[in-house]
Design an enzyme around this catalytic site. Structure first.
Site, mmCIF file in Angstrom:
data_model
loop_
_atom_site.group_PDB
_atom_site.id
_atom_site.type_symbol
_atom_site.label_atom_id
_atom_site.label_comp_id
_atom_site.label_asym_id
_atom_site.label_seq_id
_atom_site.Cartn_x
_atom_site.Cartn_y
_atom_site.Cartn_z
ATOM 1 N N GLU A 150 -11.243 6.139 -2.265
ATOM 2 C CA GLU A 150 -11.197 6.532 -0.843
ATOM 3 C C GLU A 150 -12.319 5.862 -0.049
ATOM 4 O O GLU A 150 -12.126 5.426 1.097
ATOM 5 C CB GLU A 150 -11.320 8.063 -0.716
ATOM 6 C CG GLU A 150 -10.195 8.860 -1.345
ATOM 7 C CD GLU A 150 -8.855 8.721 -0.631
ATOM 8 O OE1 GLU A 150 -8.456 7.597 -0.303
ATOM 9 O OE2 GLU A 150 -8.197 9.761 -0.426
ATOM 10 N N GLU A 161 0.312 10.786 4.940
ATOM 11 C CA GLU A 161 0.057 9.353 4.787
ATOM 12 C C GLU A 161 1.364 8.609 4.473
ATOM 13 O O GLU A 161 1.621 7.537 5.033
ATOM 14 C CB GLU A 161 -0.963 9.143 3.672
ATOM 15 C CG GLU A 161 -1.572 7.765 3.677
ATOM 16 C CD GLU A 161 -2.933 7.747 3.002
ATOM 17 O OE1 GLU A 161 -3.806 8.551 3.394
ATOM 18 O OE2 GLU A 161 -3.111 6.942 2.091
ATOM 19 N N GLU A 219 -9.666 -3.162 -6.164
ATOM 20 C CA GLU A 219 -9.566 -3.195 -4.693
ATOM 21 C C GLU A 219 -9.677 -4.633 -4.189
ATOM 22 O O GLU A 219 -8.943 -5.036 -3.282
ATOM 23 C CB GLU A 219 -10.643 -2.306 -4.058
ATOM 24 C CG GLU A 219 -10.421 -0.808 -4.262
ATOM 25 C CD GLU A 219 -9.262 -0.232 -3.435
ATOM 26 O OE1 GLU A 219 -8.835 -0.864 -2.456
ATOM 27 O OE2 GLU A 219 -8.775 0.857 -3.793
ATOM 28 N N ASP A 240 0.832 -1.213 0.000
ATOM 29 C CA ASP A 240 0.000 0.000 0.000
ATOM 30 C C ASP A 240 0.866 1.262 0.000
ATOM 31 O O ASP A 240 0.477 2.281 -0.565
ATOM 32 C CB ASP A 240 -0.988 0.001 1.172
ATOM 33 C CG ASP A 240 -2.279 0.719 0.801
ATOM 34 O OD1 ASP A 240 -2.707 0.605 -0.363
ATOM 35 O OD2 ASP A 240 -2.837 1.423 1.650
HETATM 36 C C1 NSP Z 1 -5.333 0.116 -2.571
HETATM 37 C C2 NSP Z 1 -5.764 1.357 -1.845
HETATM 38 N N1 NSP Z 1 -7.006 1.868 -2.061
HETATM 39 C C3 NSP Z 1 -7.358 3.009 -1.408
HETATM 40 C C4 NSP Z 1 -6.514 3.632 -0.554
HETATM 41 C C5 NSP Z 1 -6.973 4.886 0.180
HETATM 42 N N2 NSP Z 1 -6.306 6.031 -0.237
HETATM 43 C C6 NSP Z 1 -5.272 3.102 -0.375
HETATM 44 N N3 NSP Z 1 -4.367 3.671 0.469
HETATM 45 N N4 NSP Z 1 -4.877 1.943 -1.006
#
Ligand code: NSP
Length: 224
Positions: free
Chosen positions: A143, A91, A213, A51
């Site tokens: 999001e 983040e 996702e 991520d």
């Molecule tokens: C795969 C993924 N999807 C969504 C997000 C949220 N910004 C994230 N950090 N990573």
């Protein structure tokens, strides 16, 4: 139209039409296992490092949404999206701190297949010919999947391990939910004024995000 003569939003219709896929993205066994406390920590670490790489790509995508927003005739949404860009700096720092905590070496991790697929999709949406309506819809649903997934991990009855609560709060907090709701309003407004072909492309992007996702959670669970 509903019974009161109020036109239901386009996104509400999509949520209805693609409910099953939305549920698969937001109640995936990976995040459900965080909520019920059975998470495999090596999978969690894999998610963390993947991520981090995702968010680095996401920065360029969100910046492109901001640019498109600024080119709109009325760019009232600009401050919300600018806030989104700014929060990504925090983040990235958060990921680096977590990586130290979990003993994950971010520098040595290559992106896995599903992550690369997601990068390619984001890259394709940064192109200037992609409309603002499509880009902002994509931003909102990306999001929202995290907000809904991690929000569930801190809802009543959770057994989320204490060391994972910070992660869940990051996207599951009331503040992040409000931000997603602001994005949702922007999307509904934008789609209400968009031509039919843009609305169709936005729906395709919405579905594609849900697929990606789901793929991302699968990859985190099993390294595929
Ligand atoms: C795969 C993924 N999807 C969504 C997000 C949220 N910004 C994230 N950090 N990573």
């Amino acid at each position: 139209m509903d019974g009161s003569g109020v036109e239901a939003s386009t996104t509400a219709a999509w949520m209805e039409r693609h409910r099953q896929m939305y549920e698969r993205a937001t109640r995936h066994p990976f995040t459900v296992s965080i909520r019920d406390g059975t998470i495999d920590l090596s999978a969690f670490k894999r998610w963390l490092s993947q991520d981090y790489l995702f968010v680095r790509e996401f920065v360029a995508f969100v910046a492109s949404v901001l640019l498109k927003c600024c080119k709109q005739e009325d760019s009232l949404d600009m401050e919300i999206i600018l806030g989104g860009v700014a929060s990504l700096s925090d983040e990235l720092s958060w990921f680096k701190n977590e990586a130290v905590k979990w003993d994950v070496d971010l520098a040595s991790v290559p992106p896995l297949k599903s992550n690369l697929e997601y990068h390619r999709f984001l890259g394709s949406l940064t192109e200037p010919e992609i409309s603002y309506a499509v880009a902002v819809t994509t931003f909102w649903i990306i999001e929202t999947v995290y907000q809904d997934s991690f929000g569930f991990c801190i809802e009543e009855g959770n057994k989320t391990p204490p060391e994972l609560l910070g992660t869940c709060q990051r996207w599951g907090s009331a503040e992040f939910k409000q931000y997603c709701q602001s994005l949702h309003r922007i999307v509904d407004h934008s789609l209400a004024n968009a031509p039919a072909d843009a609305v169709k492309s936005a729906e395709e992007a919405f579905v594609r995000v849900l697929e990606l996702e789901i793929g991302f959670w699968e990859m985190s669970s099993s390294q595929s």
